[in-house]
Scaffold this motif. Structure first.
Motif, PDB file in Angstrom:
ATOM      1  N   ILE A 286      -8.551  56.689 119.287  1.00 40.13           N
ATOM      2  CA  ILE A 286      -8.652  55.831 120.465  1.00 40.13           C
ATOM      3  C   ILE A 286      -7.483  56.166 121.393  1.00 40.13           C
ATOM      4  CG2 ILE A 286      -8.439  53.449 121.321  1.00 40.13           C
ATOM      5  CD1 ILE A 286     -10.177  52.543 119.020  1.00 40.13           C
ATOM      6  N   VAL A 287      -7.819  56.499 122.619  1.00 35.82           N
ATOM      7  CA  VAL A 287      -6.801  56.753 123.633  1.00 35.82           C
ATOM      8  C   VAL A 287      -6.763  55.512 124.521  1.00 35.82           C
ATOM      9  CG1 VAL A 287      -6.182  58.165 125.632  1.00 35.82           C
ATOM     10  CG2 VAL A 287      -7.203  59.251 123.616  1.00 35.82           C
ATOM     11  N   PHE A 288      -5.601  54.870 124.560  1.00 39.45           N
ATOM     12  CA  PHE A 288      -5.487  53.633 125.343  1.00 39.45           C
ATOM     13  C   PHE A 288      -4.639  53.892 126.587  1.00 39.45           C
ATOM     14  CE2 PHE A 288      -3.006  49.600 126.092  1.00 39.45           C
ATOM     15  CZ  PHE A 288      -4.061  48.869 126.626  1.00 39.45           C
ATOM     16  N   ILE A 289      -5.175  53.541 127.739  1.00 39.51           N
ATOM     17  CA  ILE A 289      -4.413  53.696 128.983  1.00 39.51           C
ATOM     18  C   ILE A 289      -4.243  52.322 129.627  1.00 39.51           C
ATOM     19  CG2 ILE A 289      -4.240  54.846 131.224  1.00 39.51           C
ATOM     20  CD1 ILE A 289      -6.074  57.032 130.115  1.00 39.51           C
ATOM     21  N   ASP A 290      -3.003  51.839 129.582  1.00 42.97           N
ATOM     22  CA  ASP A 290      -2.683  50.549 130.181  1.00 42.97           C
ATOM     23  C   ASP A 290      -2.501  50.769 131.687  1.00 42.97           C
ATOM     24  OD1 ASP A 290      -2.144  47.888 130.271  1.00 42.97           O
ATOM     25  OD2 ASP A 290      -0.198  47.986 129.274  1.00 42.97           O
ATOM     26  N   GLU A 291      -2.653  49.741 132.465  1.00 44.51           N
ATOM     27  CA  GLU A 291      -2.502  49.840 133.935  1.00 44.51           C
ATOM     28  C   GLU A 291      -3.292  51.014 134.496  1.00 44.51           C
ATOM     29  OE1 GLU A 291       1.646  49.027 135.557  1.00 44.51           O
ATOM     30  OE2 GLU A 291       2.102  49.864 133.600  1.00 44.51           O
ATOM     31  N   ILE A 292      -4.542  51.097 134.130  1.00 46.41           N
ATOM     32  CA  ILE A 292      -5.383  52.217 134.583  1.00 46.41           C
ATOM     33  C   ILE A 292      -5.491  52.251 136.115  1.00 46.41           C
ATOM     34  CG2 ILE A 292      -7.537  50.884 134.316  1.00 46.41           C
ATOM     35  CD1 ILE A 292      -7.539  54.511 133.449  1.00 46.41           C
ATOM     36  N   ASP A 293      -5.326  51.072 136.757  1.00 51.27           N
ATOM     37  CA  ASP A 293      -5.463  51.026 138.226  1.00 51.27           C
ATOM     38  C   ASP A 293      -4.440  51.904 138.934  1.00 51.27           C
ATOM     39  OD1 ASP A 293      -3.223  48.669 138.514  1.00 51.27           O
ATOM     40  OD2 ASP A 293      -4.593  48.322 136.848  1.00 51.27           O
ATOM     41  N   VAL A 294      -3.302  52.184 138.262  1.00 55.43           N
ATOM     42  CA  VAL A 294      -2.284  53.022 138.908  1.00 55.43           C
ATOM     43  C   VAL A 294      -2.832  54.436 139.178  1.00 55.43           C
ATOM     44  CG1 VAL A 294       0.008  54.067 138.659  1.00 55.43           C
ATOM     45  CG2 VAL A 294      -0.381  51.728 137.887  1.00 55.43           C
ATOM     46  N   ILE A 295      -3.583  54.974 138.210  1.00 54.08           N
ATOM     47  CA  ILE A 295      -4.162  56.300 138.477  1.00 54.08           C
ATOM     48  C   ILE A 295      -5.638  56.215 138.859  1.00 54.08           C
ATOM     49  CG2 ILE A 295      -2.615  57.745 137.120  1.00 54.08           C
ATOM     50  CD1 ILE A 295      -4.755  57.651 134.883  1.00 54.08           C
ATOM     51  N   GLY A 296      -6.263  55.107 138.510  1.00 52.15           N
ATOM     52  CA  GLY A 296      -7.710  54.997 138.722  1.00 52.15           C
ATOM     53  C   GLY A 296      -8.088  54.198 139.951  1.00 52.15           C
TER      54      GLY A 296
ATOM     55  N   MET B 212      -9.960  53.555 125.790  1.00 50.03           N
ATOM     56  CA  MET B 212      -9.882  52.147 126.173  1.00 50.03           C
ATOM     57  C   MET B 212      -8.857  52.056 127.296  1.00 50.03           C
ATOM     58  SD  MET B 212     -10.173  50.123 122.562  1.00 50.03           S
ATOM     59  CE  MET B 212     -10.343  48.542 123.364  1.00 50.03           C
ATOM     60  N   ALA B 213      -9.114  51.220 128.254  1.00 49.43           N
ATOM     61  CA  ALA B 213      -8.176  51.082 129.355  1.00 49.43           C
ATOM     62  C   ALA B 213      -8.032  49.623 129.700  1.00 49.43           C
ATOM     63  CB  ALA B 213      -8.674  51.860 130.562  1.00 49.43           C
ATOM     64  N   ALA B 214      -6.890  49.269 130.266  1.00 51.58           N
ATOM     65  CA  ALA B 214      -6.652  47.876 130.635  1.00 51.58           C
ATOM     66  C   ALA B 214      -6.232  47.787 132.090  1.00 51.58           C
ATOM     67  CB  ALA B 214      -5.562  47.278 129.742  1.00 51.58           C
ATOM     68  N   THR B 215      -6.660  46.723 132.714  1.00 53.37           N
ATOM     69  CA  THR B 215      -6.261  46.481 134.104  1.00 53.37           C
ATOM     70  C   THR B 215      -6.286  44.992 134.394  1.00 53.37           C
ATOM     71  OG1 THR B 215      -6.735  46.983 136.427  1.00 53.37           O
ATOM     72  CG2 THR B 215      -8.643  46.711 135.004  1.00 53.37           C
ATOM     73  N   ASN B 216      -5.443  44.575 135.330  1.00 52.41           N
ATOM     74  CA  ASN B 216      -5.647  43.217 135.825  1.00 52.41           C
ATOM     75  C   ASN B 216      -6.157  43.241 137.259  1.00 52.41           C
ATOM     76  OD1 ASN B 216      -2.872  43.760 136.671  1.00 52.41           O
ATOM     77  ND2 ASN B 216      -2.290  42.904 134.693  1.00 52.41           N
ATOM     78  N   ARG B 217      -6.587  44.426 137.702  1.00 49.79           N
ATOM     79  CA  ARG B 217      -7.152  44.535 139.056  1.00 49.79           C
ATOM     80  C   ARG B 217      -8.391  45.420 139.042  1.00 49.79           C
ATOM     81  NH1 ARG B 217      -2.071  46.233 142.546  1.00 49.79           N
ATOM     82  NH2 ARG B 217      -1.863  47.706 140.833  1.00 49.79           N
ATOM     83  N   LYS B 218      -9.426  44.910 138.412  1.00 50.14           N
ATOM     84  CA  LYS B 218     -10.637  45.726 138.262  1.00 50.14           C
ATOM     85  C   LYS B 218     -11.235  46.126 139.615  1.00 50.14           C
ATOM     86  CE  LYS B 218     -15.170  44.787 136.726  1.00 50.14           C
ATOM     87  NZ  LYS B 218     -16.030  43.913 135.955  1.00 50.14           N
ATOM     88  N   GLU B 219     -11.088  45.229 140.582  1.00 46.00           N
ATOM     89  CA  GLU B 219     -11.705  45.496 141.901  1.00 46.00           C
ATOM     90  C   GLU B 219     -11.063  46.686 142.600  1.00 46.00           C
ATOM     91  OE1 GLU B 219      -9.914  42.859 141.062  1.00 46.00           O
ATOM     92  OE2 GLU B 219      -8.207  43.011 142.413  1.00 46.00           O
ATOM     93  N   MET B 220      -9.871  47.084 142.127  1.00 43.08           N
ATOM     94  CA  MET B 220      -9.171  48.217 142.739  1.00 43.08           C
ATOM     95  C   MET B 220      -9.684  49.567 142.229  1.00 43.08           C
ATOM     96  SD  MET B 220      -6.342  47.232 144.540  1.00 43.08           S
ATOM     97  CE  MET B 220      -5.127  48.517 144.229  1.00 43.08           C
TER      98      MET B 220
END
Ligand code: ATP
Length: 274
Positions: A118-128, A164-172
């Motif tokens: 499992i590759v987990f990327i936290d704060e995915i919104d920074v690059i995504g 798996m990735a995490a974000t608190n700004r999905k709309e971004m």
């Protein structure tokens, strides 16, 4: 891979039982993972593999814990990085870090004899975040590399890789990330309700001596809209108050003071960021 969070706050070994509240999110996640585990059926029926699970919700609600528990549940290697670690001044560095992260996951799985990672990327919104159309070339290349890695995952791969990735700004997020075959499974990890808060408080009280008269229900009442991370802080601050008073056990008053402290801290953080 860089896994700063685990060094600071989160133990590396985590199960779903160690996560308080979040019953709905845990069930949704387990259901998705059960599906992945039924690997042979998926291959036989030619089902598109589940490649990406997006965890979304406010900070400190346990998204990282969920990803770690998912790795334990599926007996997978866990590698983690935060979106901000890919941001560099030089074009190409972020993209090559993404490549290295996936390479690292596959190598470790092989070395440790596991058939999934499992590759987990936290704060995915920074690059995504939505692509800039050339204005921020570095971010675009990093995101493109991540999309390339996702598209390169196949059912027959060994080891299997789940992102798996995490974000608190999905709309971004750039819509390219959310397309079928990419992060097409979304799980909301919300602030805990009262019952969830009670569960989290109990988990974090396990290794702490509390006076017999302590009523954690009262603390759960006082911590409306606290995140799991804030509840963990409450228990920790209460223990520090007890130490300061030279007492062996944590009292209800220590807990109330700790609730105020964490609440005030939150307020001053918010004001500072305005
Ligand atoms: P962020 O959005 O800031 O990355 P996150 O949602 O990934 O946060 P975690 O890093 O998983 O949050 O949680 C931080 C810490 O808060 C955990 O190490 C744990 O101590 C505590 N915590 C958060 N949620 C829970 C929970 N549901 N049960 C138990 N502890 C929790």
């Amino acid at each position: 891979a860089v896994d700063r969070k685990s060094k600071s706050r989160t133990p590396s070994y985590m199960t779903f039982e160690d996560i308080g509240g979040q019953d709905r999110a845990k069930n949704e996640l387990k259901e998705a993972l059960d599906f992945i585990i039924k690997h042979e059926d998926i291959k036989r029926l030619g089902i598109r593999p589940l490649k990406g699970i997006l965890l979304e919700g406010p900070p400190g609600t346990g998204k990282t814990l969920m990803a770690k528990a998912a790795a334990h549940y599926t007996n997978s290697i866990f590698v983690a990085a935060s979106g901000s670690e890919f941001v560099e001044m030089y074009v190409g560095v972020g993209a090559s870090r993404v490549r290295d992260l996936f390479k690292d996951a596959r190598n470790r799985a092989q070395k440790e004899g596991k058939d999934s990672a499992i590759v987990f990327i936290d704060e995915i919104d920074v690059i995504g975040g939505k692509r800039s159309g050339g204005q921020h070339k570095e971010y675009d290349q990093t995101l493109n590399q991540l999309l390339t890695e996702m598209d390169g995952i196949h059912t027959t791969d060994s080891p299997r890789v789940l992102i798996m990735a995490a974000t608190n700004r999905k709309e971004m997020l750039d819509s390219a990330l959310l397309r079928p075959g990419r992060f097409d499974r979304h799980i909301t990890v919300d602030l805990p309700d009262r019952k969830g808060r009670m569960h989290i408080l109990k988990l974090h009280a396990k290794n702490k001596p509390l006076e017999e008269s302590v009523n954690l229900d009262k603390v759960a009442d006082e911590t409306f809209q606290f995140s799991g991370a804030q509840l963990e802080s409450v228990m920790n601050e209460a223990a520090i108050y007890a130490l300061r008073d030279g007492l062996e056990k944590i009292s209800q008053q220590h807990l109330s003071l700790a609730v105020d402290k964490v609440m005030m801290g939150e307020r001053s953080d918010r004001e500072a960021s305005r």
